[in-house]
Design a protein around this motif. Sequence first.
Motif, short mmCIF file in Angstrom:
data_model
loop_
_atom_site.label_atom_id
_atom_site.label_comp_id
_atom_site.label_asym_id
_atom_site.label_seq_id
_atom_site.Cartn_x
_atom_site.Cartn_y
_atom_site.Cartn_z
N ALA A 296 57.78 -24.60 -8.75
CA ALA A 296 57.54 -25.17 -10.07
C ALA A 296 57.59 -24.11 -11.15
O ALA A 296 57.40 -22.91 -10.89
CB ALA A 296 56.18 -25.87 -10.10
N VAL B 141 55.73 -24.04 -14.75
CA VAL B 141 54.70 -24.82 -15.41
C VAL B 141 53.92 -23.94 -16.38
O VAL B 141 53.67 -22.77 -16.10
CB VAL B 141 53.74 -25.41 -14.33
CG1 VAL B 141 52.61 -26.19 -14.95
CG2 VAL B 141 54.51 -26.28 -13.35
N GLN C 40 50.73 -22.27 -18.10
CA GLN C 40 49.40 -21.89 -17.63
C GLN C 40 48.61 -21.39 -18.83
O GLN C 40 49.09 -20.56 -19.60
CB GLN C 40 49.50 -20.80 -16.56
CG GLN C 40 48.18 -20.48 -15.88
CD GLN C 40 48.34 -19.45 -14.79
OE1 GLN C 40 49.15 -18.53 -14.90
NE2 GLN C 40 47.59 -19.58 -13.71
N TRP D 195 46.47 -24.36 -14.85
CA TRP D 195 47.82 -24.91 -14.97
C TRP D 195 47.83 -26.16 -15.83
O TRP D 195 46.84 -26.89 -15.89
CB TRP D 195 48.38 -25.25 -13.59
CG TRP D 195 48.57 -24.06 -12.70
CD1 TRP D 195 47.80 -23.72 -11.63
CD2 TRP D 195 49.58 -23.05 -12.82
NE1 TRP D 195 48.26 -22.55 -11.06
CE2 TRP D 195 49.36 -22.11 -11.77
CE3 TRP D 195 50.64 -22.83 -13.69
CZ2 TRP D 195 50.16 -21.00 -11.58
CZ3 TRP D 195 51.44 -21.71 -13.50
CH2 TRP D 195 51.19 -20.81 -12.47
N PRO E 106 49.89 -29.09 -15.38
CA PRO E 106 50.88 -29.63 -14.45
C PRO E 106 51.70 -30.80 -14.98
O PRO E 106 52.78 -31.07 -14.48
CB PRO E 106 50.05 -30.06 -13.24
CG PRO E 106 48.68 -30.31 -13.78
CD PRO E 106 48.51 -29.32 -14.91
N CYS F 130 53.28 -31.19 -17.77
CA CYS F 130 54.30 -30.82 -18.75
C CYS F 130 55.07 -29.65 -18.17
O CYS F 130 55.02 -28.53 -18.69
CB CYS F 130 53.67 -30.46 -20.09
SG CYS F 130 54.90 -30.12 -21.38
N GLY F 131 55.77 -29.88 -17.07
CA GLY F 131 56.45 -28.79 -16.40
C GLY F 131 57.58 -29.27 -15.50
O GLY F 131 57.82 -30.47 -15.38
N TYR G 291 59.54 -29.17 -11.69
CA TYR G 291 59.28 -29.06 -10.26
C TYR G 291 60.59 -29.21 -9.49
O TYR G 291 61.40 -30.09 -9.81
CB TYR G 291 58.32 -30.17 -9.80
CG TYR G 291 56.96 -30.04 -10.43
CD1 TYR G 291 55.93 -29.40 -9.77
CD2 TYR G 291 56.72 -30.52 -11.72
CE1 TYR G 291 54.67 -29.25 -10.36
CE2 TYR G 291 55.48 -30.38 -12.32
CZ TYR G 291 54.46 -29.75 -11.63
OH TYR G 291 53.23 -29.60 -12.23
#
Length: 195
Positions: A127, A129, A131, A136, A138, A140-141, A143
Amino acid sequence: MKLAAVILAGGRSQRMGQDKALLKKDGVTLLRRTWDVAHKLSTDVWVVTPYRDRYQAYLPAETQWLDEPMSNPELPPAGPLIAFQRALSTITVDWILLLACDLPNLEAEPLQRWCQALPDLPADAIAYVPQTTNGWEPLCGFYRGSCLPALQDYLATGERSFQHWLTRSPVVAIPHVPIAMLANCNTPADWQRLQ
């Protein structure tokens, strides 16, 4: 590189007191705003929700849907990690842009810039992402589509925490993230502040 976007819209909005996906900013629902941003990165946009009938009128006909089962109101909801697993099990792409439906400050330009970095990430990174000092972000990222086995292994332990899964996995933090873009709204006070 094949990219799909997945919007999670399965929460109960209990703390908000009304469906936060249908809150309007500048006359447009948050769900539609998120869809419009996602569509600038990929024409392959999915919405994961148990409320398809409620949301369908607000989104274009080309929207793709993953129907979640309606959760028992007496039990805790399955949560975003289970919804994401459902998406990974259905969509075959190189990368998935995962977004919450309640990001009123979401913008396409930073996401497009982040997307350009994907081919240069280490091969083992599952991922890419944001931070922050809170951990994190998660929802809005990006993968890898190939991270499904790792996610299934994690879920098999009985855990359901996105934070914990990412902390235990090879993840690259996105640099120079505009923090305001990650603001979400869970309560009326959050929404008032974001207005």
